[in-house]
Design a protein around this motif. Structure first.
Motif, PDB file in Angstrom:
ATOM      1  N   SER A  91       2.665  -3.173   8.794  1.00 59.41           N
ATOM      2  CA  SER A  91       2.743  -3.977   7.572  1.00 59.41           C
ATOM      3  C   SER A  91       1.793  -3.495   6.485  1.00 59.41           C
ATOM      4  O   SER A  91       1.888  -3.939   5.344  1.00 59.41           O
ATOM      5  CB  SER A  91       2.475  -5.447   7.880  1.00 59.41           C
ATOM      6  OG  SER A  91       1.118  -5.658   8.203  1.00 59.41           O
ATOM      7  N   GLY A  92       0.899  -2.581   6.810  1.00 57.82           N
ATOM      8  CA  GLY A  92       0.036  -2.002   5.780  1.00 57.82           C
ATOM      9  C   GLY A  92       0.853  -1.383   4.663  1.00 57.82           C
ATOM     10  O   GLY A  92       0.437  -1.380   3.498  1.00 57.82           O
ATOM     11  N   ARG A 109       2.153  -4.241   2.570  1.00 55.25           N
ATOM     12  CA  ARG A 109       1.018  -4.848   1.868  1.00 55.25           C
ATOM     13  C   ARG A 109       0.454  -3.933   0.783  1.00 55.25           C
ATOM     14  O   ARG A 109      -0.475  -4.304   0.066  1.00 55.25           O
ATOM     15  CB  ARG A 109      -0.098  -5.174   2.861  1.00 55.25           C
ATOM     16  CG  ARG A 109       0.275  -6.196   3.904  1.00 55.25           C
ATOM     17  CD  ARG A 109      -0.802  -6.275   4.990  1.00 55.25           C
ATOM     18  NE  ARG A 109      -0.392  -6.988   6.157  1.00 55.25           N
ATOM     19  CZ  ARG A 109      -0.575  -8.281   6.395  1.00 55.25           C
ATOM     20  NH1 ARG A 109      -1.191  -9.024   5.504  1.00 55.25           N
ATOM     21  NH2 ARG A 109      -0.154  -8.828   7.506  1.00 55.25           N
ATOM     22  N   LEU A 121      -1.243  -1.125   1.328  1.00 57.27           N
ATOM     23  CA  LEU A 121      -2.524  -0.553   1.745  1.00 57.27           C
ATOM     24  C   LEU A 121      -2.436   0.937   2.068  1.00 57.27           C
ATOM     25  O   LEU A 121      -3.452   1.622   2.085  1.00 57.27           O
ATOM     26  CB  LEU A 121      -3.060  -1.310   2.965  1.00 57.27           C
ATOM     27  CG  LEU A 121      -3.294  -2.801   2.749  1.00 57.27           C
ATOM     28  CD1 LEU A 121      -3.678  -3.472   4.058  1.00 57.27           C
ATOM     29  CD2 LEU A 121      -4.363  -3.018   1.691  1.00 57.27           C
ATOM     30  N   HIS A 172       6.236  -6.467   5.152  1.00 60.14           N
ATOM     31  CA  HIS A 172       5.172  -7.447   4.940  1.00 60.14           C
ATOM     32  C   HIS A 172       5.550  -8.671   5.776  1.00 60.14           C
ATOM     33  O   HIS A 172       6.732  -9.040   5.825  1.00 60.14           O
ATOM     34  CB  HIS A 172       5.077  -7.811   3.460  1.00 60.14           C
ATOM     35  CG  HIS A 172       3.897  -8.657   3.124  1.00 60.14           C
ATOM     36  ND1 HIS A 172       3.794  -9.980   3.502  1.00 60.14           N
ATOM     37  CD2 HIS A 172       2.756  -8.362   2.452  1.00 60.14           C
ATOM     38  CE1 HIS A 172       2.653 -10.473   3.081  1.00 60.14           C
ATOM     39  NE2 HIS A 172       1.999  -9.517   2.436  1.00 60.14           N
ATOM     40  N   ASP A 231       5.447 -11.741   5.248  1.00 63.40           N
ATOM     41  CA  ASP A 231       6.132 -12.776   4.468  1.00 63.40           C
ATOM     42  C   ASP A 231       7.570 -12.388   4.118  1.00 63.40           C
ATOM     43  O   ASP A 231       8.333 -13.218   3.635  1.00 63.40           O
ATOM     44  CB  ASP A 231       5.371 -13.078   3.173  1.00 63.40           C
ATOM     45  CG  ASP A 231       4.006 -13.686   3.435  1.00 63.40           C
ATOM     46  OD1 ASP A 231       3.791 -14.233   4.552  1.00 63.40           O
ATOM     47  OD2 ASP A 231       3.148 -13.606   2.536  1.00 63.40           O
TER      48      ASP A 231
END
Length: 184
Positions: free
Chosen positions: A53-54, A57, A59, A92, A94
């Motif tokens: 998920s980085g 996100r 990242l 992500h 969400d």
């Protein structure tokens, strides 16, 4: 086909609440790279199924993720092993799709691509989402106590999860079980 599926962060390499964002932050758990090589040398195909998920996100980007995976592949090759495939969900949390664990999509997609049923295939993870995904995909859930494993063990329900200290102990055990004489 002998097959093992592994989560990445917390199973193969040290995990971080700040995410693994670069090759410099990727640190193998002692014995994990050699464990993958042992599995390969015992005739197993080793695949990875990992939430990343980085990316979702913001990242790290795909180039950074692929550089980390290249370093992992190289490390395994240097000790005589091979990772047959790396599957990941960049979602992500969400905006999770069916591919993000604890949903079974990533594992089911791998099974479909390989033309196999996952019944009895170990999926080795360190988190509750790994255990849930294995169960939902029909794979055999295996927990290692590295990464988030100790915390996950304290919350386990059911008696279908085999627990090992780390990936090295899992590899040695499964290989030893393969070598036992079969009784009719």
């Amino acid at each position: 086909m002998k097959l093992v599926i592994l989560d990445r962060d917390g199973v193969i390499n040290e995990d971080s609440d700040e995410f693994i964002k670069s090759v410099a932050e990727w640190v193998p758990i002692p014995g994990s790279i050699e464990a993958i090589a042992l599995l390969c040398q015992a005739g197993y195909q080793v695949y990875i199924a990992s939430n990343q998920s980085g990316i979702g996100r913001g990242l790290l980007d795909f180039d950074a993720l692929f550089a980390i995976h290249e370093r992992l592949q190289r490390a395994v090759a240097e000790v005589g092993g091979r990772i047959s495939g790396i599957h990941f969900a960049p979602d992500h949390p969400d905006e999770a799709t069916e591919m993000r664990k604890p949903a079974p999509g990533m594992l089911k997609d791998l099974a479909r691509r390989l033309g196999i049923n996952l019944e009895g295939v170990p999926f080795v993870g360190d988190s509750g989402s790994d255990i849930e995904a294995a169960r939902a995909a029909g794979a055999r859930p295996v927990l290692v106590l590295t990464g988030k494993g100790r915390r996950t063990k304290s919350k386990l329900t059911g008696d279908d999860v085999t627990v090992y200290k780390d990936l090295a102990e899992f590899a040695r055990t499964i290989i030893a079980q393969d070598q036992r004489p079969q009784t009719a």
